[in-house]
Scaffold this active site. Structure first.
Site, PDB file in Angstrom:
ATOM      1  N   ASP A   1      38.544  33.983  49.048  1.00 59.27           N
ATOM      2  CA  ASP A   1      38.863  35.204  48.320  1.00 59.27           C
ATOM      3  C   ASP A   1      38.513  34.971  46.850  1.00 59.27           C
ATOM      4  O   ASP A   1      38.893  33.945  46.273  1.00 59.27           O
ATOM      5  CB  ASP A   1      40.355  35.530  48.483  1.00 59.27           C
ATOM      6  CG  ASP A   1      40.746  36.812  47.764  1.00 59.27           C
ATOM      7  OD1 ASP A   1      40.744  37.865  48.419  1.00 59.27           O
ATOM      8  OD2 ASP A   1      41.043  36.742  46.556  1.00 59.27           O
ATOM      9  N   ILE A   2      37.774  35.911  46.243  1.00 60.57           N
ATOM     10  CA  ILE A   2      37.421  35.789  44.819  1.00 60.57           C
ATOM     11  C   ILE A   2      38.667  36.024  43.979  1.00 60.57           C
ATOM     12  O   ILE A   2      39.368  37.034  44.155  1.00 60.57           O
ATOM     13  CB  ILE A   2      36.315  36.790  44.450  1.00 60.57           C
ATOM     14  CG1 ILE A   2      35.044  36.490  45.255  1.00 60.57           C
ATOM     15  CG2 ILE A   2      36.013  36.739  42.946  1.00 60.57           C
ATOM     16  CD1 ILE A   2      33.933  37.508  45.051  1.00 60.57           C
TER      17      ILE A   2
ATOM     18  N   GLU B   1      36.782  41.591  48.623  1.00 62.78           N
ATOM     19  CA  GLU B   1      36.297  40.348  48.018  1.00 62.78           C
ATOM     20  C   GLU B   1      36.592  39.129  48.899  1.00 62.78           C
ATOM     21  O   GLU B   1      36.528  37.993  48.444  1.00 62.78           O
ATOM     22  CB  GLU B   1      36.934  40.159  46.639  1.00 62.78           C
ATOM     23  CG  GLU B   1      38.425  39.867  46.629  1.00 62.78           C
ATOM     24  CD  GLU B   1      39.290  41.120  46.661  1.00 62.78           C
ATOM     25  OE1 GLU B   1      40.465  41.033  46.262  1.00 62.78           O
ATOM     26  OE2 GLU B   1      38.795  42.192  47.083  1.00 62.78           O
TER      27      GLU B   1
END
Length: 247
Positions: A128-129, A171
């Site tokens: 996950d960003i 994301e």
């Protein structure tokens, strides 16, 4: 009569356009077909206005053999084979396009549930960003899209062609690492992935991300869920790191 008509129609019978019959009849009256044979009839008008009927008779085996032996059949078969190959390639290409994310080119979430994936991959990495919402709020959604593309390019640098890269949603991304990777090699891959920065040069933006890594379990869904739980532990503990499954 048979001799004269054979001479008269010699070129006609020798042409490639006529399938060689089991037998034929030439008569000046309507002929009747023999029983259990395929029959074709053609009327020919001579210069002196005399009419003749040419009657072809084929046994079923002779008819199929005659069709297969003609050049026209061979060319048609080759054309059909080429068309089927082209259609297959187009269908594969279209199916692949449909299963990919339009922005990043990574596979979509739906594609990961293909049954053939289970058993082919040995590790599941979910990422996950970090602070992606803040990027969108601060720099706009165009910059957010650039970050997603840059992150996928970063992942591609650290995966092989037979690893499976998927955009899980928003994301979040999942990478399936192929079978045959031992634990030490997998740890090296993860270290390189987190040690290399993801930078948007003109914006001076450093992108960090968090992840959870597990061995492939009994199915894709349970393995992704296990990796997701580790990911959220990393998020709670400060982000920009990866947690590995115990054992």
């Amino acid at each position: 009569f048979d001799l004269r008509t054979r001479v008269l129609f010699e070129k006609f019978f020798d042409t490639e356009d006529v399938l060689k019959p089991t037998n034929f009849k030439i008569t000046d009256m309507n002929g009747a077909c023999s029983e259990y044979l395929l029959c074709f009839n053609k009327e020919i008008l001579l210069l002196d206005s005399r009419r003749f009927n040419l009657l072809w008779e084929y046994g079923y085996f002779d008819f199929m053999q005659a069709i297969v032996s003609t050049h026209r059949f061979i060319y048609t078969f080759q054309v059909i084979l080429i068309l089927m190959s082209v259609i297959y390639i187009l269908m594969m290409f279209w199916g692949d396009r449909q299963s990919r994310d339009g922005l990043t080119g990574a596979y979509s979430r739906k594609a990961i549930y293909n049954a053939k994936h289970h058993g082919r991959y040995s590790y599941v990495l979910m990422m996950d960003i970090d602070n992606f919402k803040a990027v969108n709020d601060t720099y706009g959604h165009d910059m957010g899209d650039r970050v997603l593309v840059a992150f996928v390019n970063h992942l591609r640098k650290h995966t092989r062609s037979d690893d499976f890269l998927c955009r899980w949603g928003g994301e979040e991304f999942v990478v399936l690492y192929r079978t045959g990777v031992d634990e030490n090699s997998m740890l090296d891959i993860v270290r390189r992935l987190w040690s290399s920065p993801v930078v948007i040069q003109d914006a001076g933006l450093n992108v960090t991300f968090s992840g959870g890594l597990v061995r492939m379990g009994r199915d894709i869904s349970s393995s992704v869920n296990a990796a997701d739980k580790l990911l959220y532990q990393v998020k709670r503990n400060g982000k920009n790191n990866v947690m590995l499954e115990a054992n």
